[in-house]
Design a protein around this motif. Structure first.
Motif, mmCIF file in Angstrom:
data_model
loop_
_atom_site.group_PDB
_atom_site.id
_atom_site.type_symbol
_atom_site.label_atom_id
_atom_site.label_comp_id
_atom_site.label_asym_id
_atom_site.label_seq_id
_atom_site.Cartn_x
_atom_site.Cartn_y
_atom_site.Cartn_z
ATOM 1 N N VAL A 141 0.855 -1.192 0.000
ATOM 2 C CA VAL A 141 0.000 0.000 0.000
ATOM 3 C C VAL A 141 0.888 1.238 0.000
ATOM 4 O O VAL A 141 1.942 1.254 0.643
ATOM 5 C CB VAL A 141 -0.963 -0.005 1.216
ATOM 6 C CG1 VAL A 141 -0.211 0.080 2.525
ATOM 7 C CG2 VAL A 141 -1.971 1.121 1.119
ATOM 8 N N ASN A 142 0.460 2.268 -0.734
ATOM 9 C CA ASN A 142 1.219 3.513 -0.811
ATOM 10 C C ASN A 142 0.482 4.604 -0.041
ATOM 11 O O ASN A 142 -0.683 4.904 -0.325
ATOM 12 C CB ASN A 142 1.387 3.934 -2.281
ATOM 13 C CG ASN A 142 2.253 5.168 -2.434
ATOM 14 O OD1 ASN A 142 3.056 5.504 -1.559
ATOM 15 N ND2 ASN A 142 2.101 5.859 -3.553
ATOM 16 N N LEU A 143 1.153 5.189 0.933
ATOM 17 C CA LEU A 143 0.600 6.327 1.677
ATOM 18 C C LEU A 143 0.762 7.572 0.802
ATOM 19 O O LEU A 143 1.881 8.020 0.560
ATOM 20 C CB LEU A 143 1.343 6.499 3.002
ATOM 21 C CG LEU A 143 0.949 7.691 3.871
ATOM 22 C CD1 LEU A 143 -0.493 7.580 4.328
ATOM 23 C CD2 LEU A 143 1.890 7.789 5.075
ATOM 24 N N LEU A 144 -0.347 8.134 0.351
ATOM 25 C CA LEU A 144 -0.297 9.239 -0.601
ATOM 26 C C LEU A 144 0.071 10.554 0.089
ATOM 27 O O LEU A 144 -0.235 10.752 1.265
ATOM 28 C CB LEU A 144 -1.642 9.375 -1.307
ATOM 29 C CG LEU A 144 -2.064 8.164 -2.149
ATOM 30 C CD1 LEU A 144 -3.443 8.386 -2.757
ATOM 31 C CD2 LEU A 144 -1.030 7.870 -3.246
ATOM 32 N N PRO A 145 0.720 11.470 -0.653
ATOM 33 C CA PRO A 145 1.140 12.740 -0.061
ATOM 34 C C PRO A 145 -0.003 13.514 0.597
ATOM 35 O O PRO A 145 0.179 14.095 1.673
ATOM 36 C CB PRO A 145 1.723 13.506 -1.248
ATOM 37 C CG PRO A 145 2.221 12.440 -2.167
ATOM 38 C CD PRO A 145 1.233 11.325 -2.032
ATOM 39 N N GLU A 146 -1.181 13.483 -0.014
ATOM 40 C CA GLU A 146 -2.297 14.235 0.559
ATOM 41 C C GLU A 146 -2.764 13.634 1.892
ATOM 42 O O GLU A 146 -3.188 14.357 2.803
ATOM 43 C CB GLU A 146 -3.467 14.352 -0.412
ATOM 44 C CG GLU A 146 -3.927 13.064 -1.033
ATOM 45 C CD GLU A 146 -3.265 12.773 -2.381
ATOM 46 O OE1 GLU A 146 -3.955 12.175 -3.235
ATOM 47 O OE2 GLU A 146 -2.084 13.133 -2.570
ATOM 48 N N THR A 147 -2.669 12.306 2.025
ATOM 49 C CA THR A 147 -3.004 11.657 3.303
ATOM 50 C C THR A 147 -1.969 12.007 4.358
ATOM 51 O O THR A 147 -2.305 12.289 5.522
ATOM 52 C CB THR A 147 -3.086 10.130 3.130
ATOM 53 O OG1 THR A 147 -3.978 9.817 2.059
ATOM 54 C CG2 THR A 147 -3.572 9.454 4.403
ATOM 55 N N LEU A 148 -0.716 11.997 3.965
ATOM 56 C CA LEU A 148 0.353 12.357 4.890
ATOM 57 C C LEU A 148 0.213 13.815 5.338
ATOM 58 O O LEU A 148 0.395 14.137 6.522
ATOM 59 C CB LEU A 148 1.701 12.130 4.215
ATOM 60 C CG LEU A 148 2.945 12.173 5.094
ATOM 61 C CD1 LEU A 148 2.857 11.184 6.248
ATOM 62 C CD2 LEU A 148 4.185 11.892 4.246
ATOM 63 N N ALA A 149 -0.140 14.690 4.396
ATOM 64 C CA ALA A 149 -0.344 16.106 4.740
ATOM 65 C C ALA A 149 -1.511 16.265 5.721
ATOM 66 O O ALA A 149 -1.451 17.082 6.653
ATOM 67 C CB ALA A 149 -0.588 16.919 3.476
ATOM 68 N N ALA A 164 10.379 5.425 1.275
ATOM 69 C CA ALA A 164 11.165 4.407 0.581
ATOM 70 C C ALA A 164 10.506 4.021 -0.741
ATOM 71 O O ALA A 164 10.555 2.873 -1.163
ATOM 72 C CB ALA A 164 11.344 3.178 1.471
ATOM 73 N N THR A 165 9.866 5.003 -1.372
ATOM 74 C CA THR A 165 9.231 4.734 -2.664
ATOM 75 C C THR A 165 10.213 4.856 -3.823
ATOM 76 O O THR A 165 9.950 4.344 -4.913
ATOM 77 C CB THR A 165 8.078 5.722 -2.929
ATOM 78 O OG1 THR A 165 8.612 7.051 -3.018
ATOM 79 C CG2 THR A 165 7.031 5.665 -1.822
#
Length: 292
Positions: A141-149, A164-165
């Motif tokens: 699963v990839n944690l998207l930048p907008e979710t991280l923000a 680590a992408t």
């Protein structure tokens, strides 16, 4: 507490199937003597997936006690089970870790909302800084930048990420969306220098297990504005970084450290020794680098 510069994702040495505390303490001393900026016990490189809960807690406790405040300790405490992550996070807090490295839940493949709620639930129980670890190649699963923000805005404990992408577009989006105070750390030794150039503040490194002074030197040179020196370190490290991924991490790093006389050559299944041809390649890389 700021997590900046070169932090080593420490290997966990074993002897006769058990945690080798003596070798671990000596290894930590060497890392700090070499100029490393922080240490990370019980990450992927520390074979956390095969440590029992008691072993995991003992490794973190040993690390915190032995470091004794010389550098920050960012303790691995993640899980794909939120309750289990909370338990490990509480234990790391109780023994005095400076912060937590928390991987996104693996295997169960949560949605972006599930990822957000996972970290929110841990934050409700543990008041330590979190570095959120995103490694889609291992988790699915990839944690998207907008979710991280969103996490950075809503969850005070989320102060940074280990990315680590190896996706420099995503890294740039994170730097843009999360702001300059958000700690953006590389989780990919090959792209440390490019990540620093878009606003990153350091790396949680595999290759610094075997070349801590060089990785610390790269980060320091960049911070001081000496791009030519940073590039020199980058290209010195590239062959060793390739060596650390000849097979699945941490088998190459542990093999290299054994060749250097730092730890015993011992793994825990399902990790196994390198294939003979890869062991020879690694030995040559270390010899060429002057490390053996």
């Amino acid at each position: 507490m700021q997590f900046r510069g070169a932090l080593t994702a420490l290997v966990t040495p074993f002897r006769n199937g058990a945690f080798d505390e003596e070798a671990y303490r000596a290894f930590i001393d060497w890392q700090i003597e070499q100029g490393i900026d922080g240490v990370v016990p019980c990450g992927t490189t520390g074979e956390s997936a095969t440590l029992s809960h008691e072993e995991h807690k003992r490794v973190v406790r040993t690390c915190v006690e032995h470091v004794a405040g010389r550098v920050p300790v960012l303790a691995g405490a993640g899980s794909n089970n939120t309750k289990e992550a909370i338990e490990l996070a509480k234990d790391a807090r109780d023994v005095g870790a400076d912060g937590l490295l928390l991987i996104t839940p693996y295997y169960n493949k949560p949605t972006q909302e599930g990822l957000y709620q996972h970290f929110k639930a841990i934050a409700a129980e543990v008041d330590l800084p979190f570095i959120v670890y995103n490694v889609p190649g291992r988790t699915g699963v990839n944690l998207l930048p907008e979710t991280l923000a969103r996490m950075a805005r809503d969850i005070p404990q989320v102060v940074g990420t280990k990315d680590a992408t190896a996706n420099l577009r995503q890294v740039s989006d994170i730097a843009e969306q999360c702001g300059k105070d958000f700690m953006l750390l590389s989780g990919d030794d090959f792209t440390v220098l490019p990540l620093l150039s878009v606003g990153g503040c350091g790396v949680i490194s595999v290759v610094s297990n075997i070349a801590p002074a060089w990785m610390a030197g790269l980060c320091k040179a960049f911070e001081e504005g000496d791009l030519e020196k940073a590039r020199e370190y980058h290209f010195k490290l590239q062959p060793l970084s390739r060596g650390c991924f000849l097979e699945t991490n941490p088998s190459p790093a542990k093999t290299a450290l054994s060749m250097m006389g730092r730890i015993p050559m011992e793994f825990r299944l399902p990790m196994v020794p390198l294939q003979p041809e890869n062991e020879e390649k690694l030995k040559k890389l270390l010899a060429d680098a002057g490390l053996i």
